[in-house]
Each structure stands twice: as C-alpha cells, then as structure tokens.
Design a protein around this motif. Structure first.
Motif, PDB file in Angstrom:
ATOM      1  N   ARG A   1       0.821  -1.228   0.000  1.00 24.72           N
ATOM      2  CA  ARG A   1       0.000   0.000   0.000  1.00 24.72           C
ATOM      3  C   ARG A   1       0.854   1.276   0.000  1.00 24.72           C
ATOM      4  NH1 ARG A   1      -3.255   0.895   4.311  1.00 24.72           N
ATOM      5  NH2 ARG A   1      -2.303  -0.562   5.749  1.00 24.72           N
ATOM      6  N   GLY A   2       2.044   1.185  -0.602  1.00 20.73           N
ATOM      7  CA  GLY A   2       2.949   2.337  -0.640  1.00 20.73           C
ATOM      8  C   GLY A   2       2.847   3.085  -1.949  1.00 20.73           C
ATOM      9  N   LEU A   3       3.376   4.300  -1.945  1.00 24.13           N
ATOM     10  CA  LEU A   3       3.343   5.160  -3.127  1.00 24.13           C
ATOM     11  C   LEU A   3       4.749   5.699  -3.336  1.00 24.13           C
ATOM     12  CD1 LEU A   3       1.164   6.421  -5.046  1.00 24.13           C
ATOM     13  CD2 LEU A   3       1.287   8.445  -3.596  1.00 24.13           C
ATOM     14  N   CYS A   4       5.303   5.491  -4.525  1.00 23.78           N
ATOM     15  CA  CYS A   4       6.646   6.001  -4.810  1.00 23.78           C
ATOM     16  C   CYS A   4       6.520   7.464  -5.250  1.00 23.78           C
ATOM     17  CB  CYS A   4       7.308   5.164  -5.894  1.00 23.78           C
ATOM     18  SG  CYS A   4       8.988   5.691  -6.219  1.00 23.78           S
ATOM     19  N   GLU A   5       7.108   8.374  -4.484  1.00 26.52           N
ATOM     20  CA  GLU A   5       6.942   9.806  -4.772  1.00 26.52           C
ATOM     21  C   GLU A   5       7.931  10.276  -5.832  1.00 26.52           C
ATOM     22  OE1 GLU A   5       7.036  11.732  -0.942  1.00 26.52           O
ATOM     23  OE2 GLU A   5       4.911  11.289  -0.592  1.00 26.52           O
ATOM     24  N   HIS A   6       9.193   9.874  -5.694  1.00 29.83           N
ATOM     25  CA  HIS A   6      10.137  10.174  -6.784  1.00 29.83           C
ATOM     26  C   HIS A   6      11.363   9.269  -6.713  1.00 29.83           C
ATOM     27  CE1 HIS A   6      11.676  12.929  -3.612  1.00 29.83           C
ATOM     28  NE2 HIS A   6      12.852  12.610  -4.098  1.00 29.83           N
ATOM     29  N   THR A   7      12.096   9.221  -7.819  1.00 29.65           N
ATOM     30  CA  THR A   7      13.312   8.396  -7.875  1.00 29.65           C
ATOM     31  C   THR A   7      14.505   9.286  -8.204  1.00 29.65           C
ATOM     32  OG1 THR A   7      12.978   7.937 -10.211  1.00 29.65           O
ATOM     33  CG2 THR A   7      12.066   6.362  -8.676  1.00 29.65           C
ATOM     34  N   GLU A   8      15.660   8.895  -7.679  1.00 34.12           N
ATOM     35  CA  GLU A   8      16.903   9.615  -7.998  1.00 34.12           C
ATOM     36  C   GLU A   8      17.935   8.588  -8.427  1.00 34.12           C
ATOM     37  OE1 GLU A   8      18.463  12.141  -4.902  1.00 34.12           O
ATOM     38  OE2 GLU A   8      16.454  12.849  -4.399  1.00 34.12           O
ATOM     39  N   THR A   9      18.706   8.934  -9.453  1.00 35.62           N
ATOM     40  CA  THR A   9      19.774   8.035  -9.885  1.00 35.62           C
ATOM     41  C   THR A   9      21.044   8.396  -9.142  1.00 35.62           C
ATOM     42  OG1 THR A   9      18.735   7.931 -12.053  1.00 35.62           O
ATOM     43  CG2 THR A   9      21.007   7.154 -11.893  1.00 35.62           C
ATOM     44  N   ILE A  10      21.616   7.418  -8.428  1.00 39.96           N
ATOM     45  CA  ILE A  10      22.857   7.682  -7.678  1.00 39.96           C
ATOM     46  C   ILE A  10      24.047   7.569  -8.619  1.00 39.96           C
ATOM     47  CG2 ILE A  10      24.337   6.833  -5.801  1.00 39.96           C
ATOM     48  CD1 ILE A  10      21.763   5.934  -4.382  1.00 39.96           C
ATOM     49  N   ASP A  11      24.136   6.464  -9.334  1.00 37.80           N
ATOM     50  CA  ASP A  11      25.149   6.308 -10.394  1.00 37.80           C
ATOM     51  C   ASP A  11      24.573   5.331 -11.428  1.00 37.80           C
ATOM     52  OD1 ASP A  11      25.443   3.791  -9.302  1.00 37.80           O
ATOM     53  OD2 ASP A  11      27.241   4.288  -8.173  1.00 37.80           O
ATOM     54  N   ASP A  12      25.413   4.809 -12.301  1.00 35.94           N
ATOM     55  CA  ASP A  12      24.863   3.972 -13.378  1.00 35.94           C
ATOM     56  C   ASP A  12      24.320   2.621 -12.903  1.00 35.94           C
ATOM     57  OD1 ASP A  12      27.269   2.959 -12.696  1.00 35.94           O
ATOM     58  OD2 ASP A  12      28.198   3.089 -14.686  1.00 35.94           O
ATOM     59  N   SER A  13      24.559   2.271 -11.632  1.00 36.78           N
ATOM     60  CA  SER A  13      24.055   0.966 -11.187  1.00 36.78           C
ATOM     61  C   SER A  13      23.104   1.040  -9.986  1.00 36.78           C
ATOM     62  CB  SER A  13      25.234   0.048 -10.832  1.00 36.78           C
ATOM     63  OG  SER A  13      25.929   0.593  -9.729  1.00 36.78           O
ATOM     64  N   ARG A  14      22.934   2.223  -9.379  1.00 34.68           N
ATOM     65  CA  ARG A  14      22.088   2.308  -8.180  1.00 34.68           C
ATOM     66  C   ARG A  14      21.090   3.464  -8.290  1.00 34.68           C
ATOM     67  NH1 ARG A  14      23.780  -0.524  -3.777  1.00 34.68           N
ATOM     68  NH2 ARG A  14      22.797   0.839  -2.275  1.00 34.68           N
ATOM     69  N   VAL A  15      19.902   3.241  -7.720  1.00 35.85           N
ATOM     70  CA  VAL A  15      18.889   4.301  -7.680  1.00 35.85           C
ATOM     71  C   VAL A  15      18.346   4.426  -6.254  1.00 35.85           C
ATOM     72  CG1 VAL A  15      18.109   4.153 -10.075  1.00 35.85           C
ATOM     73  CG2 VAL A  15      17.058   2.690  -8.355  1.00 35.85           C
ATOM     74  N   MET A  16      17.791   5.596  -5.959  1.00 39.31           N
ATOM     75  CA  MET A  16      17.149   5.795  -4.663  1.00 39.31           C
ATOM     76  C   MET A  16      15.674   6.110  -4.903  1.00 39.31           C
ATOM     77  SD  MET A  16      18.033   8.423  -1.560  1.00 39.31           S
ATOM     78  CE  MET A  16      17.222   9.911  -2.094  1.00 39.31           C
ATOM     79  N   LEU A  17      14.775   5.345  -4.258  1.00 42.19           N
ATOM     80  CA  LEU A  17      13.340   5.600  -4.345  1.00 42.19           C
ATOM     81  C   LEU A  17      12.901   6.275  -3.049  1.00 42.19           C
ATOM     82  CD1 LEU A  17      12.070   2.067  -5.506  1.00 42.19           C
ATOM     83  CD2 LEU A  17      12.861   3.920  -6.949  1.00 42.19           C
ATOM     84  N   VAL A  18      12.111   7.332  -3.182  1.00 41.29           N
ATOM     85  CA  VAL A  18      11.519   7.944  -1.988  1.00 41.29           C
ATOM     86  C   VAL A  18      10.039   7.571  -1.994  1.00 41.29           C
ATOM     87  CG1 VAL A  18      11.021  10.095  -0.782  1.00 41.29           C
ATOM     88  CG2 VAL A  18      13.190   9.824  -1.980  1.00 41.29           C
ATOM     89  N   CYS A  19       9.630   6.808  -0.992  1.00 38.26           N
ATOM     90  CA  CYS A  19       8.273   6.255  -0.967  1.00 38.26           C
ATOM     91  C   CYS A  19       7.566   6.616   0.331  1.00 38.26           C
ATOM     92  CB  CYS A  19       8.300   4.734  -1.065  1.00 38.26           C
ATOM     93  SG  CYS A  19       9.254   4.129  -2.448  1.00 38.26           S
TER      94      CYS A  19
END
Length: 602
Positions: free
Chosen positions: A429-447
């Motif tokens: 029941r979560g909602l992903c508000e935005h994503t950020e790319t850290i580098d070419d292999s990792r991302v950060m999701l803010v949920c």
C-alpha cells in the motif's frame, strides 16, 4: 590540561556494518589510549549481542590525547554511534554533542540509505563533515565510483575524502591530521551559566544513573546542585569523570569536555535524552537545541512460555528498562497466553534486541504476539483514542474513522531491481513519490507507506529481491485515514484474542484464509468437528473445519440389515452434536508459538 583551541569533539557515523567500531579501534591504538596487550576487536561494543551481530546498540564515548607532528597535544573526544534507523534519535543526540562528524562509506558497497540520512542529520546540526572511504584494502573496493557518488548524492567534493582501512590501519594518521585541521574548536563555550547536554545514560547497580554528557559552557564538579531544564527535576552531582575508555574519575568537567555525571537519581526514566543540565541556583537562560521526547512506535505482547516464569520476566523487564528509557511496558492478561506484558519499542530491531536480551541475559523462554502500531481512532461521538492493542479497538458501529501512522522511506537499490521493488511497494500500500539516480548501477526511491506494512517481512523481502544490496531508512510522516478493521479468529465459536490483528479491509480476507489454513494444520483434532473461522465484526470471511476423530461403531455389525448400521451411526452423530455444544477446545501453547513465529501468520 589542553584548552579549547586544542580540543576536538567528533563522532563516527555510517550505515550499518560499514566499519565504524573497527575504525575507532585503530584510532585508540594510534593514540595509545589502550595498551596493545589490552586491545580487542570492537573494544567500544560492550554487549555480547553487539559483538556477535557486528552492530552498535549504545553510543560509546572515549577521550584520548593525540600528539600532532608539531609536538602539540590535542584532546580528542570520540563518540561511536549506532548505525541502525531504530536508534536515529540516539545518533542525533550524539551529533549534537560534537562539532564534527566522520562520515564512513564502505569502499565496496558505496553510499547507502542511512549514509544519506546520517549525513543530513549532521548537516542540520551544522557539523563539519569529513568523508572517509573505508575498507580500501578489499579486492572489490571501487574508490573512484564512491568519490563520484559523494559529489552526486551528498554534494561533498571528492578530494576531501580520506582513504582508510580500519582492518589494516591504512590512512588513520591522515584522519587524525584532518580532525585537527578541519574540525572547529568547541562551540557555544562563551555562553553564561552551565549548559550540559545529556546524549545517553546507563544504569549502574552501585552508582545509580550515569549520564553521558557534553559540557558546552561553565564547569561542573561533585557536590554541585543541578536541575534538568525540560522538567525542572533537581538533583546533586555525586561524581564526574571521563572515558579513557573505562570510566576515570575527575575533579571537574569544563566547557568542551565529554564525560559522565553520576547523580542521586535511581531511575533512568527520570532522565531524558537530549535534555540540558544547569546549576539550580544560577540556571542558564535557554536550553540547548534539539530536545524532543522519544516515543515507542511498535507494540507487541511478550509472554513467558512457562507461566511460572511471570515474576522472573517482570523483574528482567524492570532491569532492561533501567538501561533503556525508550523501552516501555505494562502488564496485560490474555485468555490464551495467560499473564504477560504489552511492550513498546522504537522499531523492529529494537524489539528483536530486547527479546534476545531477555532470552540470553535472564535465561527466559518468551513468546511475542504479532507486532502492531499505534492507531488514532475517532469515535462517532467525537472523542479520539489511541489503540495499541487490537483487542481494545471499539466496535465498527462506534468508529467514525481510523488513522494509521505513515513513514517516508528512502530505499537504495540496484537499478535492475526497480520493477520488483515497485511491485513490493504497491503490495504494501505504498506510493513512490520520486526516484533519484545515484550512479549507473544504483537508484534511490523515496516512498510513502504505512508503518504497519513494514513490520514483519518487508526488510527480508527487500533484501531477497535486491540480492542483499538493497537498504532502507525511514522517518515518521504523520497519520493518514485508512480503511482498517479488526480481524478476529474464532475457534469453535470462541474468539482467541492472541490472534487478533488490525488489517486493511482489502487484505483482511486473504490474511484470514491463510491464518485459518495454518491453524487447521496445527491444532490437534478432537472427538467432534471444530470450526476455525476468521471474522470481521459479525461477518465470517474465512472458514476451515478440523475433522473429528471417529470411532468405528459399526465394526461389530457383520452382514444383516443396513438399518442396524444406520441406527448406530445416527446415535453416534447425536452424541457428537451434544459433545460439540458442551465441549471446549483448549489450544496448546506450541500452536501459538508456531503461528506467531511464522511471518505474517501465513
């Protein structure tokens, strides 16, 4: 005695298991604070549990003297902090006691969720951050990639980073030089009056409560009359001293010092972390910033497996409470499990550690009920109540609406796992508000998602989806209305309170079905049929039937008319019907243990 110009207060912050305590071991060796013959790994971790799991649970301060290349002596006050999100308030208090922070990043794993969270905490407190890339001796270390992450994610220049290895001792001398040059001298020392920050406290059977403190201004010595500024509680100083790393008694603590104060207070609950101590006759005008009351987020029932151990469990809870003011408990009684306690924890790791300490330090077998959170229930007549235990939720007709606690989570994951993690988020029941790319292999999701949904298996599933590379940090984000209901389990028409839980309406039926299915496998058969039902209010949403033992009453009939057999079977049927009305089902203890130990009851 070194003056303020030659005093440096700093702490080491990092994600879990990035090598904070190992690095502090090397610093203690370099400054010869501990003789090599007395040295052992993870010296600042005092609990067996901390050593085994490789995690720091309590902050550990230590004072040491470092001689620079010019021959000048500097006093270093180092605080080793916990890395786990459950103890973030403890980390923020430790940061408030410092002017600088060494931000540790694992050269093989890179920047993770709590690295970012702790860096933001340090920046909010106005601290000087020294980035440290640790474990550079590992074959999998990728220093250029980590330096790029530092600039992209935290906006810290890559050339400021110091390369170290806590294991082999590489770069420790460079780190000490950076501490002298970059960390400012102790702040706010010129303010009038005594101002002392309490950043931690422990209980000692002989001395009572020992407060770990940082003196910002003024001086404090034994026999001083003091007062805590948040609640005006007065007491007297019995002893002051420093950590080197064992407690060493001193005559006086002055501005810039980190040490301990022993008072005549005997209960840890009376001391509040982040509080300010001042002289009671000449008090300071204002408190040090950042104090807030810390409140438990997760509640669970803890019961002794052997009911005779209740008093022993009560005594052990009292002792744990003395050392951990964030842990709260009150006695409760369950029809199914007998006498026990409803306990409040900061989070799931905190809950796990308390249970482990009860088992290990007090040699008790305990069972814990399904963890729940604090719900705000607005009743139809307008009153708002807090519900910690599903059993206390009012009837549906009396409820106007229910609000549940929400969290904002930052989840660091490999880029190729983003689809699976988003599916997990929507399931919870979560909602992903935005994503950020850290580098070419990792991302950060803010949920944003409900706290209730991450209680049991969320972290395990995140780790398995991301093959161990995912990490999560979260903070509370208010309350929100939700369609929630209480799911009750009935065995032979009787409600079993230990299995009650508050769930979302959409998930209630599925959870009810899986619980009934599990109970059907676990509960022993009786001489009559048993109905195992899941109900919401008066409506049954799932049912399983445990078949009865059946004696072969027709065995003595061989040949002859069928009506003789039928007559005997009818007679048996009547007997079972009567037995069902008067028979009661006693659920064995191990059935509770099996159900409550399986995640999500499924």
């Amino acid at each position: 005695m070194p003056d303020l110009e030659h005093t440096r207060n700093f702490c080491i912050i990092a994600h879990v298991d990035h090598g904070k305590t190992t690095l502090s071991d090397r610093i203690l060796e370099l400054t010869r604070t501990v003789e090599l013959r007395e040295m052992k790994d993870q010296l600042l971790d005092s609990m067996d549990l901390e050593r085994e799991r490789g995690i720091t649970i309590k902050s550990h301060p230590v004072s040491m003297v470092y001689q620079s290349q010019s021959g000048q002596d500097y006093t270093f006050n180092l605080i080793d902090t916990p890395g786990h999100v459950d103890f973030s308030y403890e980390v923020s208090r430790s940061l408030a006691a410092c002017e600088g922070a060494m931000l540790l990043i694992d050269a093989a794993q890179g920047i993770e969720a709590q690295t970012v969270a702790n860096a933001h905490l340090a920046l909010e407190q106005g601290l000087e951050i020294i980035p440290v890339i640790n474990k550079v001796d590992l074959p999998s270390a990728d220093v250029p990639a980590i330096q790029a992450q530092l600039e992209d994610v935290l906006a810290i220049p890559a050339d400021e980073a110091i390369l170290t290895s806590g294991k082999t001792g590489i770069g420790i001398e460079d780190l000490m030089v950076a501490a002298v040059e970059r960390i400012p001298k102790p702040r706010w020392a010129e303010v009038d009056g005594l101002r002392v920050l309490i950043f931690d406290c422990v209980y000692d059977a002989f001395k009572g409560v020992i407060c770990y403190v940082r003196v910002f201004s003024g001086r404090v010595k034994a026999s001083d009359a003091i007062v805590t500024m948040s609640d005006g509680r007065k007491s007297q100083v019995k002893e002051v001293g420093k950590f080197s790393p064992a407690m060493t008694k001193q005559d006086i603590l002055k501005a810039g010092d980190v040490g301990y104060i022993v008072t005549n207070i005997r209960d840890v609950a009376e001391i509040k972390l982040g509080d300010t101590i001042t002289h009671s006759n000449t008090p300071a005008k204002e408190m040090l910033p950042g104090y807030k009351a810390v409140s438990p987020m997760v509640f669970s029932g803890i019961y002794p497996i052997d009911t005779n151990d209740y008093n022993k469990l009560k005594a052990s809870m009292g002792k744990l409470r003395l050392n951990d003011a964030a842990f709260v408990y009150q006695s409760e009684n369950s029809v199914a499990l007998g006498f026990g306690f409803r306990c409040g924890f900061l989070g799931l790791l905190h809950m796990e550690i308390i249970q482990e300490r009860i088992r290990r330090e007090y040699d008790l077998d305990v069972i814990s009920t399904y963890p729940s959170v604090v719900y705000h229930v607005t009743q139809t007549e307008g009153t708002i109540i807090e519900v910690h235990n599903p059993v206390h939720l009012p009837e549906p007709a009396e409820i106007d609406f229910i609000e549940e606690p929400m969290i904002k989570a930052s989840v660091h994951i490999p880029s190729d796992a983003i689809g699976d993690v988003l599916a997990l988020m929507s399931e919870k029941r979560g909602l992903c508000e935005h994503t950020e790319t850290i580098d070419d292999s990792r991302v950060m999701l803010v949920c944003r998602l409900p706290l209730n949904e991450i209680l049991v298996d969320f972290n395990d599933r995140l780790k398995s989806i991301t093959h161990g590379y995912g990490s999560m940090d979260y903070e509370m984000d208010g309350y929100e209305r939700a369609k929630l209901c209480r799911l009750d389990i009935l065995v032979n028409q009787e409600q079993v309170d230990a299995f009650s839980s508050i769930v979302h309406v959409d998930k209630a039926e599925g959870r009810g079905r899986s619980l009934c299915k599990r109970l059907k496998e676990i509960l022993p058969r009786q001489m009559f049929k048993i109905a195992v039902q899941a109900a919401i209010g008066g409506k049954v949403v799932a049912r399983e039937t445990i078949s009865a033992y059946r004696k072969d009453v027709t065995a003595k009939c061989y040949g002859g008319d069928i009506s003789r057999k039928r007559k005997l079977l009818e007679k048996q049927k009547e007997g079972k019907k009567r037995m069902k009305n008067i028979g009661s089902v006693s659920i064995p203890q191990d059935a509770f243990i099996k159900i409550l130990k399986t995640s999500d009851g499924a």
